[in-house]
Design a protein around this motif. Sequence first.
Motif, short mmCIF file in Angstrom:
data_model
loop_
_atom_site.label_atom_id
_atom_site.label_comp_id
_atom_site.label_asym_id
_atom_site.label_seq_id
_atom_site.Cartn_x
_atom_site.Cartn_y
_atom_site.Cartn_z
N VAL A 48 4.92 15.06 12.56
CA VAL A 48 4.66 14.53 14.13
C VAL A 48 3.19 14.38 14.30
O VAL A 48 2.73 13.26 14.53
CB VAL A 48 5.35 15.31 15.20
N ALA A 49 2.56 15.47 14.30
CA ALA A 49 0.95 15.38 14.35
C ALA A 49 0.25 16.75 13.56
O ALA A 49 1.12 17.71 13.59
CB ALA A 49 0.77 15.68 15.83
N ARG A 50 -0.92 16.33 13.49
CA ARG A 50 -1.72 17.69 12.73
C ARG A 50 -3.11 17.49 13.14
O ARG A 50 -3.53 16.51 13.63
CB ARG A 50 -1.37 17.18 11.12
N LYS A 64 2.29 8.05 18.51
CA LYS A 64 0.95 7.71 18.88
C LYS A 64 0.96 7.08 20.20
O LYS A 64 1.66 6.22 20.57
CB LYS A 64 0.48 6.45 17.88
N GLY A 65 -0.02 7.53 21.15
CA GLY A 65 -0.16 7.00 22.46
C GLY A 65 0.50 7.93 23.35
O GLY A 65 0.24 7.89 24.77
N ARG A 66 1.68 8.40 22.94
CA ARG A 66 2.38 9.45 23.88
C ARG A 66 2.18 10.79 23.53
O ARG A 66 2.31 11.78 24.69
CB ARG A 66 3.61 9.29 23.57
N PHE A 67 2.18 11.49 22.47
CA PHE A 67 1.89 12.88 22.15
C PHE A 67 0.30 12.95 21.66
O PHE A 67 -0.34 12.30 21.24
CB PHE A 67 2.56 13.10 20.97
N THR A 68 -0.12 14.32 22.30
CA THR A 68 -1.46 14.75 22.01
C THR A 68 -1.44 16.26 21.39
O THR A 68 -0.87 17.16 21.90
CB THR A 68 -2.43 14.67 23.20
N ILE A 69 -2.08 16.24 20.27
CA ILE A 69 -2.24 17.57 19.62
C ILE A 69 -3.66 18.16 19.93
O ILE A 69 -4.58 17.41 19.86
CB ILE A 69 -2.01 17.88 18.09
N SER A 70 -3.61 19.45 20.17
CA SER A 70 -4.93 20.04 20.70
C SER A 70 -4.85 21.63 19.92
O SER A 70 -3.83 22.04 19.72
CB SER A 70 -5.39 20.03 21.96
N MET A 82 3.71 16.26 24.81
CA MET A 82 4.50 15.25 24.70
C MET A 82 4.90 14.57 26.06
O MET A 82 5.38 15.01 26.99
CB MET A 82 5.88 15.66 24.11
N ASN A 83 4.30 13.61 26.19
CA ASN A 83 4.44 12.69 27.42
C ASN A 83 5.46 11.43 26.85
O ASN A 83 5.64 11.16 25.97
CB ASN A 83 3.12 11.95 27.92
N SER A 84 5.84 10.67 28.13
CA SER A 84 6.87 9.52 27.99
C SER A 84 7.86 9.94 26.93
O SER A 84 8.13 8.92 26.04
CB SER A 84 5.84 8.38 27.59
#
Length: 115
Positions: A48-50, A64-70, A82-84
């Motif tokens: 999903v993301a790294r 992409k554009g909906r999820f952000t990893i930090s 996790m948005n939208s």
Amino acid sequence: QVHLVESGGGMARPGESLRLSCAVSRSVFGIVYMGWYRQAPGKERELVARITAIGTTNYADSVKGRFTISRDTAKSTAYLQMNSLKPEDTAVYYCNALLSSSDYWGQGTQVTVSS
């Protein structure tokens, strides 16, 4: 022994948000990257993301554009905002980390998106 402790899964309606957290159970040196995979019923596990130690990120096209990893380096914790959310985001989400030369997995947390 190092463990990855996940939290934040649950249920959401389409369009809503959830935030996942993944904490390394003890202070460690040498986190190469931390990330999230997911596995939906009948499907293969997918990245999903790294995020790497220097902050480089990559995402699956579907998020992409909906999820952000930090990450919070001091806390050895990674987050997945996790948005939208969409019904197709429904899956068990697994935290994954490469610590020095060892690969670790969390126990998984269920995310269900349904109206």
